[in-house]
Design an enzyme around this catalytic site. Sequence first.
Site, mmCIF file in Angstrom:
data_model
loop_
_atom_site.group_PDB
_atom_site.id
_atom_site.type_symbol
_atom_site.label_atom_id
_atom_site.label_comp_id
_atom_site.label_asym_id
_atom_site.label_seq_id
_atom_site.Cartn_x
_atom_site.Cartn_y
_atom_site.Cartn_z
ATOM 1 C CE LYS A 130 -19.332 33.286 -2.357
ATOM 2 N NZ LYS A 130 -20.114 32.125 -2.805
ATOM 3 C CB ILE B 170 -21.504 41.380 -6.258
ATOM 4 C CG1 ILE B 170 -21.863 42.688 -6.972
ATOM 5 C CG2 ILE B 170 -22.739 40.534 -5.998
ATOM 6 C CD1 ILE B 170 -22.327 42.518 -8.390
ATOM 7 C CG ASN C 30 -23.642 36.577 -5.346
ATOM 8 O OD1 ASN C 30 -23.050 37.546 -5.792
ATOM 9 N ND2 ASN C 30 -24.828 36.199 -5.777
ATOM 10 C CB CYS C 31 -18.353 37.968 -7.020
ATOM 11 S SG CYS C 31 -16.928 37.925 -8.106
ATOM 12 C CG ASP C 32 -17.269 31.687 -7.484
ATOM 13 O OD1 ASP C 32 -17.980 31.617 -6.462
ATOM 14 O OD2 ASP C 32 -17.449 30.966 -8.487
#
Length: 115
Positions: free
Chosen positions: A15, A8, A10-12
Amino acid sequence: MSTIAYGIKNCDTIKKMKKWLDAQGIDYRFHDYRADGLDPGLLETFEAALGWEAMLNKRGTTFRQLSDEQKNNLNRDNALALMLEHPAMIKRPLLVHNNTYHLGFKPEQYQGIFA
């Protein structure tokens, strides 16, 4: 050689993984469960390679919001149904590199994968 990272956007952790792969100049494709979808066949392939217990993210908000009954009565079939309905319940990232499957991201783990 093919590399696909699933997760996903927007998962840190996703990233961090993308930043690491980009810094290493590694060519990969990112598949966002929310934007690109998740079909039962793909989930079954992941489960066959990794096992549903390893794939289940028990630390996330989605899992913690399940009822005690749901948490206490997990088995392969209902866990896969929950992951299909709520892809955030799948540990991230799920990396497929040269037809091998890997869960999670740690730089030292990825150095070994791409050595």
